[in-house]
Design a protein around this motif. Structure first.
Motif, mmCIF file in Angstrom:
data_model
loop_
_atom_site.group_PDB
_atom_site.id
_atom_site.type_symbol
_atom_site.label_atom_id
_atom_site.label_comp_id
_atom_site.label_asym_id
_atom_site.label_seq_id
_atom_site.Cartn_x
_atom_site.Cartn_y
_atom_site.Cartn_z
ATOM 1 N N THR A 1 3.592 14.466 3.295
ATOM 2 C CA THR A 1 3.951 14.085 4.676
ATOM 3 C C THR A 1 5.349 14.599 5.002
ATOM 4 O OG1 THR A 1 4.833 12.016 3.878
ATOM 5 C CG2 THR A 1 2.585 11.978 4.755
ATOM 6 N N MET B 1 1.710 7.337 -6.290
ATOM 7 C CA MET B 1 0.613 8.237 -6.656
ATOM 8 C C MET B 1 0.804 9.614 -6.030
ATOM 9 S SD MET B 1 -2.399 5.480 -6.187
ATOM 10 C CE MET B 1 -3.778 6.603 -6.416
ATOM 11 N N ASP C 1 0.676 10.417 -2.805
ATOM 12 C CA ASP C 1 -0.073 10.718 -1.583
ATOM 13 C C ASP C 1 0.845 11.047 -0.410
ATOM 14 O OD1 ASP C 1 -2.153 10.174 -3.056
ATOM 15 O OD2 ASP C 1 -3.005 8.533 -1.849
ATOM 16 N N LEU C 2 2.053 10.458 -0.472
ATOM 17 C CA LEU C 2 2.946 10.673 0.679
ATOM 18 C C LEU C 2 3.818 11.912 0.503
ATOM 19 C CD1 LEU C 2 4.043 7.016 1.418
ATOM 20 C CD2 LEU C 2 2.523 8.432 2.775
ATOM 21 N N TYR D 1 0.842 -1.208 0.000
ATOM 22 C CA TYR D 1 0.000 0.000 0.000
ATOM 23 C C TYR D 1 0.875 1.254 0.000
ATOM 24 C CZ TYR D 1 -2.733 3.839 1.916
ATOM 25 O OH TYR D 1 -3.287 5.075 2.124
ATOM 26 N N MET D 2 1.918 1.226 0.859
ATOM 27 C CA MET D 2 2.783 2.403 0.964
ATOM 28 C C MET D 2 3.478 2.685 -0.351
ATOM 29 S SD MET D 2 4.592 1.848 4.613
ATOM 30 C CE MET D 2 3.653 1.122 5.921
ATOM 31 N N SER E 1 2.526 1.912 -3.400
ATOM 32 C CA SER E 1 1.603 2.422 -4.424
ATOM 33 C C SER E 1 1.212 3.863 -4.082
ATOM 34 C CB SER E 1 0.372 1.530 -4.535
ATOM 35 O OG SER E 1 -0.288 1.516 -3.288
ATOM 36 N N ALA E 2 1.018 4.132 -2.764
ATOM 37 C CA ALA E 2 0.657 5.491 -2.368
ATOM 38 C C ALA E 2 1.790 6.446 -2.693
ATOM 39 C CB ALA E 2 0.366 5.524 -0.881
ATOM 40 N N ASP E 3 2.993 5.939 -2.529
ATOM 41 C CA ASP E 3 4.170 6.778 -2.793
ATOM 42 C C ASP E 3 4.214 7.144 -4.268
ATOM 43 O OD1 ASP E 3 6.456 8.112 -2.332
ATOM 44 O OD2 ASP E 3 7.785 6.360 -2.452
ATOM 45 N N CYS F 1 -1.757 2.520 8.483
ATOM 46 C CA CYS F 1 -2.058 1.966 7.157
ATOM 47 C C CYS F 1 -3.515 1.486 7.101
ATOM 48 C CB CYS F 1 -1.100 0.811 6.914
ATOM 49 S SG CYS F 1 -1.255 0.169 5.290
ATOM 50 N N CYS G 1 9.272 5.394 5.925
ATOM 51 C CA CYS G 1 8.483 4.598 5.003
ATOM 52 C C CYS G 1 9.383 3.844 4.046
ATOM 53 C CB CYS G 1 7.612 5.577 4.203
ATOM 54 S SG CYS G 1 5.973 4.960 4.015
#
Length: 1329
Positions: free
Chosen positions: A1229, A1223, A1225-1226, A1216-1217, A1219-1221, A1283, A1237
């Motif tokens: 942060t 896209m 999303d992170l 998940y991390m 894929s979020a990275d 998560c 991460c």
């Protein structure tokens, strides 16, 4: 006051207590010295030779002139002194340790000087100083007796063609010890015509016969120089052509009654026959009096050798000094013991061992003895009963032999350097002596032609003796130069001029310093002899200060570790043995690392124990003088430098008070404080006091037996007595009778004190038996104390947990205690030996036993053996039957170890192995059960033949079986050890069989075995008592000692049809020590079953052998799919909910406990920490606790019948991390969170991409270990909690979804950041980060 009471009243303050004369008693005539003869006979008998046959190569028919004859104390004045009763036997033996010796005018007869010491029961010492000279024999009876002896000797010599000796004083190889220091007879032709005329013969018609006579002063303090000068002046008065100014009685009376002891810190001048004599006594704050020249001891042995002997003395080994010269023996012995300040030698101390007491070398206790060597004898001929712990000091050849492996003195190199500089500043070259030899090298034989360096050393020593350069005199040539310079007026003026202008003529000044001419100008100037004495005294005190300052720095804080536990002296004395007086563990933990090997041995010694006892008693009594001086020095050092920062530094601190100490002595000798009354005419009848030149007369007893009554210091003594009486009444008032106290004190001082010196008297069997009985009692007591101490130390850990006492034993201290046990066993085995073989008595006995047993084995092999039915055994014991306990087998293991080169080393290794296997008492019992062998090897009085004591001794050793030692495994780290590995599958269906190829890798604290393939054909079939078949895989392999075992990696290659394999446990046994480890598994290995693992890392535990049946009971019918011993697997793998699940409180407690154990681990000293792997991955470990934490509230529903593991959750979170990275999303942060991460993703991917097939639980374990090592766990937890995957996989009540619990967990895990966690190679193999 009557005369006799005056004698006693004044005695404690008198310079000398007795004057004695020893020599030949013309009434009884020539008596052979039966003691020496008897001893030689006993010795030959002991060595198993026929006492009457002579060995080849030596001429044993001693010519009468070389034989020893009995001497007698001819006179002593006064008859007796109340508090120092005259010990006639001892004085006679020590004045003439080898009896009378005869000479003719052809021989040398220079006078000799030597000193001796008598140690009393209570440890107090009396000193004797002896001047021996030769006097012409006037008695015709003695001359004719000697003539007769010679005729008999010659007749016998002529008749015996093969030389056989049957003369009364026939000698044996012990002759090298017992006989005199005369040159050995040269073997000459035995034809009768030449024999009477040959050199050394005696013919009353043409030869003059001389016999030795000794003048002896007995004094309470060792004023060696003063006594030596007084006696030599007395002898000079007899031999001088003109009579002395006064009768000899006047001088003897003067020194006995009118010369007082100097007061502390004062000097005293008294008068000899020709010159005044000066002596001085150190003040109360200075080092105690020591008048023997240390410079000579250092020159004889060399600085390094002397420091080594000094270290052996501190560690209370057996020290044997060996020299032809009695005074050298005394100088070295006294030199070493004075350097011990503030400690004192507590054991047998006999610097000169008379020939008749040689059986004392058998003493199984620490001793410091001196043995006179005979010229031309060979060290290798010296048969010593025990050498395992012996430091042999050959003074004349400047070499020493050291015991095996003993620790060095701290900062030895810098220490030697400082001593050498002090010697050099007095013009003495710090020669190093011969390099010390340890026991491993065979001692070379000084008797054979010495090697060149040896010969050079001898000539150097001779040259030094001629110049007496060692005592600081200048060599002849330099003296001449100085005389020339001093005689030349012009040069004198030039020199005065240069001095005024500030230029120095170095060479002349150096010569000046070295020598002050005899003809001194002013009346205040000193003679050369006085100058010499002053120099010697200054050098003595400076050398001693260097030694003392080492102890002051080493023990600067000793008081902090003294445990004052008793309320009063009486209760302390009564409970002395049970008391714990010094906190050894804390003291050692406070010392610099390099000092530990020495200090851990030293604080176990009797001298250190006595020092601490004195310290504790000083709260109720006056301080012991040496302790008082030492404490004052420590206080002074504290004033000058606050020692706290340098506390644990091992940097060398030089002695800073050398100048002051030398100045104090110089001032005392420059300015004399007291002058004694001059010798004067006594009230003798006319005609008394006459004598013949060359003969020492019989003195008038009536005037010498009583002292003057009106002496001013006899009153001084009376007052001190009154004071003492008052003090005694006070102590009696304290309800502690002095006798009782003395008795307590004696007992409190434990072993060694009861025998400070052998009784110097007849060699009757009763006396020998009594002495040996004391030894037997002492050995038993020592054994009791040592085993008790080992148990207390070993059980310290449990005691601390129960709230008693101090921290547990350190590895170092354990080693020290075991080494001292080895030494005790060696001493017990060498007590009362009939015939000595090899350096180790214990190993020699074991070899005899081995030879006997092997002979029996051969006989048994030829006879048929009956079958013994086996009792029912459990699976584990079927798979791995316990090895047969065999003394012989253990010996063979030791014999096959090429690392051990000596018998002493083998005996020590065998003791360590037996101790580790808990069979020491059993083995020794078996060894001693061969009564016939013990009788053959040991004399009747030997310890091993005292049945009752032997039983008690074995019982004490048996108590050591209650604790676990790894003293063999941890010491012999490089040896090859065979290990047996047995893999036990769980007996279910056909899963006990596998077609794949298994492999194991065993790891321990010292390394790992590497991967070993196990061939499939070693599948063993065993049957239990119900004849059910069991299969297991067993293999034997050899590798270098792995130490305590920690992990086993077990895996297979997944080949074949039956690749899935359910393993219960792996057993590994060290085939030498018998230690067996069990590595529980209880899981499948195979693709598509359990967590898909093809290899597992198993954590081991030592199997306790006595509970063999119990440990087997658990694995008879184990529940499916879980290791019997690992309860932690219940909540993880029994996913259907069987078994209880721990509550959230239990889980949190388990995590706290696991972290706490790791913190405790790092707070222990490094050498005793044990395995960190067990704390990370073992039963109640960090990984186990975190697994439970992650499993709490985990939705373990079987989706499509597939088990879900915690690792699946971690992988999903990472996916998940990532894929979020991608896209973005992170992106918003915070930066550090992004880094964390990345680290988590990086680690998880690295673990997943490892070539090892470690399975999902194995991967989770690895992640936790790596996170703990790299301090990332607390940072990863919030990421997993945040998560979204967590909502899908965890129920609402899960601990992982409770923020406060997670924050608490993070706090707990952060405490591990202070410690450097290192992971065992077996855990992180194949991980590429």
């Amino acid at each position: 006051m009557s005369g006799s009471s005056a004698v006693s009243g004044a005695a404690p303050c008198r310079f000398a207590h007795y004057f004695a004369v020893c020599g030949i008693d013309t009434e009884t005539g020539l008596e052979p010295d039966e003691l020496a003869a008897l001893y030689q006979w006993l010795e030959a008998d002991r060595q198993g030779r026929d006492p009457d046959t002579a060995a080849t190569g030596e001429n044993f028919e001693q010519s009468p002139l070389k034989r020893t004859f009995k001497s007698k104390v001819l006179a002593r004045y006064p008859e007796n002194v109340e508090w120092n009763p005259f010990d006639q036997d001892a004085v006679n033996m020590l004045c003439m340790p080898k009896g009378l010796s005869f000479r003719t005018q052809a021989d040398q007869h220079d006078p000799q000087f030597h000193s001796f010491i008598i140690t009393k029961e209570d440890g107090s010492r009396t000193y004797g100083f002896v001047h021996t000279f030769y006097e012409e024999v006037t008695s015709p009876q003695i001359c004719s007796a000697m003539q007769t002896l010679y005729q008999m000797h010659n007749a016998e010599h002529a008749s015996a063609n093969p030389p056989s000796s049957s003369s009364s004083s026939s000698s044996s190889s012990m002759d090298s010890l017992a006989s005199s220091l005369d040159e050995a007879d040269s073997p000459t032709s035995s034809s009768s015509s030449s024999s009477s005329r040959r050199a050394g013969g005696y013919d009353s018609t043409r030869d003059t016969l001389y016999v030795s006579k000794a003048l002896c002063l007995i004094t309470p303090m060792p004023f060696m120089h003063a006594c030596r000068r007084f006696l030599s002046q007395l002898h000079r008065a007899v031999t001088a052509a003109t009579a002395p100014p006064l009768p000899l009685e006047s001088y003897v009376h003067n020194i006995l009654y009118e010369v007082p002891l100097p007061a502390p810190g004062r000097s005293l001048k008294f008068h000899g026959v020709y010159e005044p004599i000066v002596c001085q006594r150190p003040g109360l704050g200075e080092l105690p009096l020591a008048d023997f020249p240390l410079a000579e001891a250092f020159s004889l042995l060399g600085v390094e050798n002397l420091v080594q002997v000094f270290t052996c003395t501190l560690l209370e080994m057996q020290i044997l000094l060996y020299s032809q010269d009695y005074q050298r023996l005394m100088t070295v012995a006294e030199g070493i013991t004075t350097l011990l300040f503030p400690f004192q030698w507590q054991h047998v101390y006999v610097p000169i061992l008379p020939a008749s007491l040689l059986h004392f070398l058998d003493a199984p206790v620490p001793y410091l003895m001196g043995l006179q060597s005979k010229e031309g004898t060979d060290r290798s001929k010296l048969e010593l009963p025990q050498e395992a712990n012996l430091c042999f000091v050959d003074i004349d050849n400047h070499y020493i032999e050291l015991p095996e492996d003993f620790p060095h003195f701290p900062n030895k190199t810098e220490f030697i350097q400082e001593l050498s500089e002090v010697l050099f500043s007095f013009g003495i070259s710090a020669n190093t002596g011969a390099p010390p030899r340890t026991r491993t090298s065979p001692s070379s034989t000084p008797g054979s032609t010495p090697s060149t360096p040896g010969r050079e050393r001898k000539t150097v020593a001779l040259r030094q003796l001629e110049d007496d350069g060692r005592n600081g005199n200048l060599a002849g040539e330099e003296l001449a130069v100085l005389e020339l310079l001093q005689g030349n007026a012009t040069l004198e003026r030039l020199q005065a001029l240069t001095k005024r202008t500030g230029v120095t003529v170095a060479r002349v000044d150096a010569l000046r310093a070295g020598v002050k001419a005899q003809s001194c100008e002013g009346p205040g100037e000193r003679t050369a002899a006085e100058e010499e004495e002053l120099k010697s005294a200054k050098l003595n005190v400076q050398l001693r200060e260097v030694f003392a300052s080492r102890f002051t720095t080493m023990f600067a804080d000793y008081e902090a570790f003294v445990i004052q536990s008793a309320p009063d002296l009486e209760s302390w004395l009564t409970n002395r043995e049970q008391m714990h007086n010094f906190d050894k563990a804390s003291f050692l933990s406070d010392q610099p690392e390099p000092y530990l090997p020495f200090l851990s041995h030293f604080i176990e010694t009797q001298m250190f124990a006595t020092f601490i006892d004195n310290k504790i008693m000083s709260q109720w009594e006056e301080k012991e003088p040496q302790l008082r001086v030492f404490d004052a020095r420590i206080d002074k050092a504290r004033l000058y430098n606050v020692r706290a920062p340098s506390l644990r530094s091992s940097s060398y601190q030089r002695c800073s008070i050398l100048k002051e100490s030398a100045q104090a002595i110089e001032q005392r000798l420059m300015k004399i404080d007291h002058t004694a009354i001059h010798p004067h005419l006594l009230d003798m009848k006319i005609g008394q006091g006459r004598y013949e030149q060359g003969y020492f007369p019989k003195l008038q007893a009536d005037v010498l037996n009583t002292g003057p009554t009106n002496n001013k210091w006899s009153h001084r003594t009376a007052t001190t007595h009154r004071r003492k009486d008052r003090h005694r009444q006070q102590t009696e008032h304290l309800n502690l009778d002095n006798d009782l106290k003395e008795k307590y004190m004696q007992e409190a001082r434990s072993l060694g004190k009861n025998l400070r010196q052998p009784k110097l008297s007849d060699l009757s069997p009763a006396v020998i038996a009594q002495t040996n009985w004391k030894f037997v009692e002492g050995l038993l007591k020592e054994c009791r104390m040592k085993t008790k101490r080992m148990l207390v130390e070993k059980m310290g850990r449990e005691a601390v947990e129960l709230g008693h006492g101090e921290a547990n034993i350190t590895g170092l201290e354990e080693n020290t205690l075991i080494a001292s046990l080895c030494d005790l066993l060696e001493r017990i085995w060498s007590h009362g030996l009939q015939v000595k073989q090899g350096k180790s008595a214990l190993w020699s006995h074991l070899l005899h036993h081995q030879a006997r047993e092997e002979k029996l084995e051969q006989q048994q092999a030829e006879s048929p053996v009956s079958h013994v039915p086996e009792r029912r055994k459990s699976d584990c014991s079927i798979a791995m039957p316990s090895p047969r306990v065999s003394l012989i087998q253990d010996m063979r293991h030791i014999q096959s170890m090429s690392e051990i080169k000596t018998d002493v080393g083998r005996a020590r290794a065998w003791i360590r192995l037996s101790l580790e296997k808990k069979v020491l008492s059993q083995h020794l019992k078996q060894l001693l059960s061969g009564q016939a062998l013990t009788r053959k090897l040991y004399k009747r009085y030997a310890f091993l033949r005292c049945e009752e004591e032997k039983e008690q001794f074995l019982f004490h050793l048996l108590s050591l079986n209650t604790v676990d030692y790894f003293c063999f495994t941890s010491v012999f780290t490089t040896i090859m050890i065979p290990y047996r590995v047995v893999i036990i599958p769980i007996k279910k269906l056909s899963n006990a069989m596998t077609t794949s190829n298994p492999w194991v890798c065993v790891s321990g604290e010292l390394g790992d075995s590497g991967i070993m393939q196990i061939p499939k054909n070693v599948l063993e079939m065993t049957f239990d008592s119900a004849f059910r078949p069991h299969t297991h895989i067993s293999a034997l392999f050899k590798c270098q000692n792995l130490g305590k075992l920690t992990t086993v990696q077990l895996g297979h290659d997944n080949a074949g049809l039956l690749a899935k394999w359910l393993v219960d446990c792996v057993m590994v046994r060290n085939e030498i020590t018998g230690h067996t480890y069990r590595f529980p598994c209880g899981r499948w290995l195979g693709k598509g079953v359990d967590d898909g693992s093809l290899e597992r890392v198993l954590i081991g535990e030592l199997v306790v052998p006595c509970g063999e049946e119990d440990s087997g009971r658990g694995c008879r019918t184990p529940p499916l799919q879980r290791s019997p011993s690992q309860t932690r697997r219940i909540s993880i793998t029994s996913l259907s909910g069987r078994g209880h699940k721990p509550t959230s409180a239990q889980i949190q407690e388990a995590i706290g406990e696991a972290v706490n154990n790791i913190v405790k681990h790092f707070h222990k000293p490094e050498k005793e920490r044990g395995s960190l792997t067990v704390l990370l991955c073992g039963e109640n470990s960090l990984v186990a606790a975190l697994e439970q934490f992650f499993h709490h509230g985990f939705k373990s529903a079987r989706l499509f019948q597939k088990t879900v593991f915690v690792w699946d959750f971690v992988e999903k979170a990472v996916a998940y991390m990532e894929s979020a990275d991608q896209m973005g999303d992170l992106q918003e942060t915070a930066e550090p969170l992004g880094m964390t991460c990345q680290s988590l993703c990086h680690y998880v991917n690295a673990i997943n991409s490892t070539p090892r097939n470690i399975g999902k639980d194995g991967k989770f374990q690895l992640l936790v270990c790596l996170g703990a090592r790299d301090r990332l766990l607390p940072q990863w937890l919030p990421l997993l909690v945040e998560c979204p995957v967590i909502l899908r996989m965890y129920e609402d009540v899960a601990l992982l979804r409770d923020r406060t619990t997670v924050n608490a967990l993070i706090g707990v895990l952060e405490t591990l950041h202070d410690f450097p966690i290192t992971l065992e190679a077996s855990l992180v193999k194949g991980i590429d980060l």
